[in-house]
Structures are given as structure tokens and as C-alpha cells.
Write a protein that holds these residues in place. Sequence first.
Motif, short mmCIF file in Angstrom:
data_model
loop_
_atom_site.label_atom_id
_atom_site.label_comp_id
_atom_site.label_asym_id
_atom_site.label_seq_id
_atom_site.Cartn_x
_atom_site.Cartn_y
_atom_site.Cartn_z
N LEU A 1 26.57 -48.16 8.25
CA LEU A 1 25.64 -47.75 9.31
C LEU A 1 25.40 -46.25 9.27
O LEU A 1 24.28 -45.78 9.49
N VAL A 2 26.44 -45.48 8.98
CA VAL A 2 26.30 -44.02 8.88
C VAL A 2 25.33 -43.66 7.75
O VAL A 2 24.51 -42.74 7.88
N GLU A 3 25.39 -44.43 6.67
CA GLU A 3 24.56 -44.13 5.50
C GLU A 3 23.22 -44.84 5.49
O GLU A 3 22.36 -44.54 4.65
N ALA A 4 23.01 -45.78 6.41
CA ALA A 4 21.83 -46.66 6.35
C ALA A 4 20.53 -45.87 6.50
O ALA A 4 20.36 -45.10 7.45
N ARG A 5 19.65 -46.09 5.56
CA ARG A 5 18.31 -45.51 5.61
C ARG A 5 17.35 -46.52 4.99
O ARG A 5 17.70 -47.21 4.05
N ALA A 6 16.16 -46.59 5.50
CA ALA A 6 15.11 -47.39 4.89
C ALA A 6 13.99 -46.44 4.48
O ALA A 6 13.88 -45.33 4.98
N GLU A 7 13.16 -46.90 3.57
CA GLU A 7 12.09 -46.04 3.07
C GLU A 7 11.21 -45.56 4.21
O GLU A 7 10.69 -46.34 5.00
N GLY A 8 11.09 -44.24 4.30
CA GLY A 8 10.26 -43.65 5.33
C GLY A 8 10.89 -43.63 6.71
O GLY A 8 10.23 -43.26 7.68
N GLU A 9 12.16 -44.02 6.82
CA GLU A 9 12.83 -44.07 8.12
C GLU A 9 13.96 -43.05 8.17
O GLU A 9 14.63 -42.78 7.17
N GLU A 10 14.20 -42.52 9.36
CA GLU A 10 15.34 -41.64 9.56
C GLU A 10 16.61 -42.48 9.67
O GLU A 10 16.58 -43.67 10.02
N ALA A 11 17.75 -41.86 9.38
CA ALA A 11 19.03 -42.54 9.56
C ALA A 11 19.27 -42.79 11.05
O ALA A 11 18.64 -42.17 11.92
N LEU A 12 20.18 -43.68 11.34
CA LEU A 12 20.56 -43.93 12.72
C LEU A 12 21.19 -42.68 13.33
O LEU A 12 21.95 -41.97 12.68
N SER A 13 20.87 -42.43 14.59
CA SER A 13 21.48 -41.29 15.28
C SER A 13 22.91 -41.64 15.67
O SER A 13 23.34 -42.80 15.59
N GLU A 14 23.65 -40.64 16.12
CA GLU A 14 25.04 -40.87 16.52
C GLU A 14 25.11 -41.89 17.67
O GLU A 14 25.94 -42.80 17.66
N ASP A 15 24.23 -41.74 18.67
CA ASP A 15 24.22 -42.68 19.79
C ASP A 15 23.84 -44.08 19.34
O ASP A 15 24.38 -45.08 19.83
N GLU A 16 22.91 -44.18 18.39
CA GLU A 16 22.48 -45.49 17.90
C GLU A 16 23.61 -46.19 17.15
O GLU A 16 23.80 -47.40 17.29
N ILE A 17 24.35 -45.44 16.34
CA ILE A 17 25.49 -46.05 15.63
C ILE A 17 26.55 -46.49 16.62
O ILE A 17 27.09 -47.60 16.53
N THR A 18 26.85 -45.64 17.60
CA THR A 18 27.87 -45.97 18.59
C THR A 18 27.48 -47.18 19.40
O THR A 18 28.30 -48.10 19.61
N SER A 19 26.23 -47.22 19.86
CA SER A 19 25.81 -48.36 20.68
C SER A 19 25.74 -49.64 19.87
O SER A 19 26.02 -50.72 20.38
N MET A 20 25.39 -49.54 18.57
CA MET A 20 25.37 -50.73 17.74
C MET A 20 26.79 -51.26 17.51
O MET A 20 27.04 -52.47 17.56
N ALA A 21 27.74 -50.36 17.29
CA ALA A 21 29.13 -50.78 17.16
C ALA A 21 29.61 -51.45 18.44
O ALA A 21 30.30 -52.49 18.41
N PHE A 22 29.24 -50.87 19.56
CA PHE A 22 29.61 -51.45 20.86
C PHE A 22 28.99 -52.84 21.03
O PHE A 22 29.66 -53.77 21.50
N LEU A 23 27.73 -52.99 20.64
CA LEU A 23 27.07 -54.29 20.73
C LEU A 23 27.81 -55.33 19.90
O LEU A 23 28.04 -56.47 20.35
N LEU A 24 28.21 -54.96 18.69
CA LEU A 24 28.91 -55.90 17.82
C LEU A 24 30.26 -56.30 18.40
O LEU A 24 30.68 -57.46 18.29
N VAL A 25 30.94 -55.36 19.05
CA VAL A 25 32.22 -55.67 19.67
C VAL A 25 32.02 -56.59 20.87
O VAL A 25 32.63 -57.66 20.97
N ILE A 26 31.14 -56.18 21.78
CA ILE A 26 30.99 -56.91 23.05
C ILE A 26 30.28 -58.24 22.85
O ILE A 26 30.79 -59.30 23.23
#
Length: 420
Positions: free
Chosen positions: A231-256
Motif C-alpha cells: 500500500l505504501v508503494e502502490a501507484r497507478a498510471e497517472g495517479e498519486e500514491a495513497l496518502s498517510e491517512d488513506e493508508i491508515t484508514s484502509m488498514a483500519f478498514l481491513l482490520v475492522i
Amino acid sequence: MSETTAPDKPEAVASAAPPGEAPEIQTLDPAFFDDPHATYHEWREGGGVRQARYPGPAPVEGWVVTSYAEAKELLSGRQLSKNGAVERFGRHVGLTQGPGSALFSHMLNSDPPHHTRLRKLVQKAFTTRRTAALRPAIEAHVAGLLDTWEGRDEVELIGEFALPLPLAVVFDLFGASDADHETLQVRGNTLDGGQGDGEVSVFTAESMLTYLQALIALKREQPDDGLLSALVEARAEGEEALSEDEITSMAFLLVIAGHQTTVNLIANGMHTLLTHPAQLAALRADMTLMPGAVEEILRYESPSALASLRYAAEPVDFGEVAVDEGEFVQISLLGANRDPRVFADPDRFDITRADAAKHLAFGHGIHHCLGAPLARLQAEIAFTQLLTRYPDLRLSEDHEARWQANPRHRGLLSLPLRLT
């Protein structure tokens, strides 16, 4: 015990309103959670859409859709919005305020185009290969948990098995250490805030935020082949990487989300199998039926009772019922999955049902659960080892099913089992 459970007509449910008139708002009492299927059966018979107020410390009042066709259409389309729904609800419970608010900016709470970007980046990291590679670890976790039961006559399945298993699995997915597993186990045991209602307390959310931020920082410094590093390294063509809050909230979503759904899937599944002895015997006789059995469990007693919160982005008409823009709309997965217009004899549990996989237990459309394959894999492995290792497995003699007082989750509070 009967193999078929037909819902009785609930006494407290109001009848359908006359044509052209909005139905009276149904205020549900705590007894609703004992058998929500009976209420949803009545509502489907009355047109499939009702205004209701669920019980609880922060009750949501709004429209509830219980029919399959309408539920699937709403899950697929853009008549309902996610943007702002959690913030609106958060005013009642305080979960979107303060330090923990960063945990709720994930894709489940967003609409396109923001959702599209997040889903694309997360899907790039959360691959089928990564999920399939977890099978040996899941099998080892299940075997290890069952090893602790040696020499015992009785166990409590939820606390001693269904709760710790998905936590261990998700942190294997993250690339966490054994010490991280132990730390998260403590937090995982309080994911419902100690209330038995399946909700996350403000304290637990903020504690989890601190923990996940530290783990993500570690993965930035010491990357590995786990999901957090991806997730830290994830990038798609023409897209910005996930922000710190986006990575944290996605990890939280996967846990909960992954944790609660899988806990309920395992517990509901074992309870359902053990209360339907002919179906259980058929499964024991032919374990190749296991994938179909998991799909039927998901249909029959869906671990998520309601889809995540939405509101009407525009006026929506359901026949003669009009929902105004801005009103909350709840989609009942429990109701849709027992719609007789889609599933013949829907209150009958049948592990050979050909169309069971049409269920909406993991949602539908762009918000279909990304972790569904992982939940299915854990359930198949768990049921296989439980039934193989304990041929005399049965409910404790004094067991009485008690359900979480939570309209969004369908889960038992405890499940005591006899092993011998």
C-alpha cells in the motif's frame, strides 16, 4: 430440531400504509435482534421499503430496503451516496471527531471519483495471489487454535477461535511480527468497545490509529512483501500514491470490516450447521460440498445485516413510496438474501442450493467487499478442520442463541460447544 425455519408474523410490525400514504415509522425494540428475518419478511410482503428506527445508543432513522431486486439496483447505482454519510452519523456517536477521524477516510465511505482512485490503488496491492498465498498460514493458525483445546470437553467458539483467527490472518497479510499479533490481540478483544454490540468505541479507534501509524512507519523504513508495504508503494498510471491517512484508514478498514465479518461468518456458520443435523451430516459425508456450504451460510445468516450507511443523493421512488434527497437509506442484506422471488423456499437451509452464490452478503457493485475471498478462505479452512478433528462436535446442552444488539452486524454473543 427442524431443518426449516419459517418466520412467524411479528406482532409489533405495522401493516402497510394505504396507497399514496407514507408508512408509519417503525420503532424496533431490542427483541428485534432475536429474529430480524421475521420482521424483514413482513416488510417485503408490504412492498419491500419501510421507514424504521433501529434500537441502540445512537439510533439511525431512515428507509430500509428489504427486497433483492431493489437492494441490488441501489448497491449498483448512484442514486445513493456514501460521501458525508459517516460524517452525518458521526455527529451522533463522535467517531468522526478528534484524532480517530483519520480512520474513516477509506474507500467504503466515498463515492467516485475518489472511490475509484482508492479502489484501484488498493486492489493493485490486495491481489488474488497475496490472498491465496495465505492458505498455509491460515491452516497453521486454525490447527494451532484447535491444539489448545486438547483434553477439554467444552469450549467457547467465539472468544477462543472466531475472534483470534481473523486478527492473526489480517496481520499476516500486513507482514506484522508475532509481537504485533500479540499487541493487536489485546486491541481486537475490545473491538466492540466491551458493549457486545459489535461497534468500535472512540477509545479503541484512537488506540488503533496510534498502533497502525507506528506499524506503517516501520514498513516505510523496513519494507517487505506484506500488504502494508504494498500500500505504501502502490501507484497507478497517472495517479498519486495513497496518502498517510488513506493508508491508515484502509488498514483500519481491513482490520475492522474483515475481522467482524469473518468472526460472524464462522460463528453463524457453525451454529447453523449444528442446528441443521441433516445438512451437517451431508457435509461430513462429502467435504467437497464445503464451498457451496459457505455460500449458503452467507445467504442464510449473513454476517453483515445491513450494507454500510448511505443517503439519497437524489429523490428515489419505490413504487408509491418516495424517498427525499438527503434521507438515510439502509439496505438490508439479511432481507434481500431471503427474498422468495430470488431464492426458492428461502427460510430453508440447503448446502446444495444451486443459486446460493447470488447472495448479497458481501455487497454488490463498486463497493463489493474486497476481502470477500479471504473471508471465504478462512471459513472453508475453519469449518473443514473443526468438523474433521471433532466428529462429535455439538452445541452445549444449555446453549441459547443470543445475538448482538447491532442492526449492522448479525452475530452471536457466544457459542459454547461440546467436543466429546
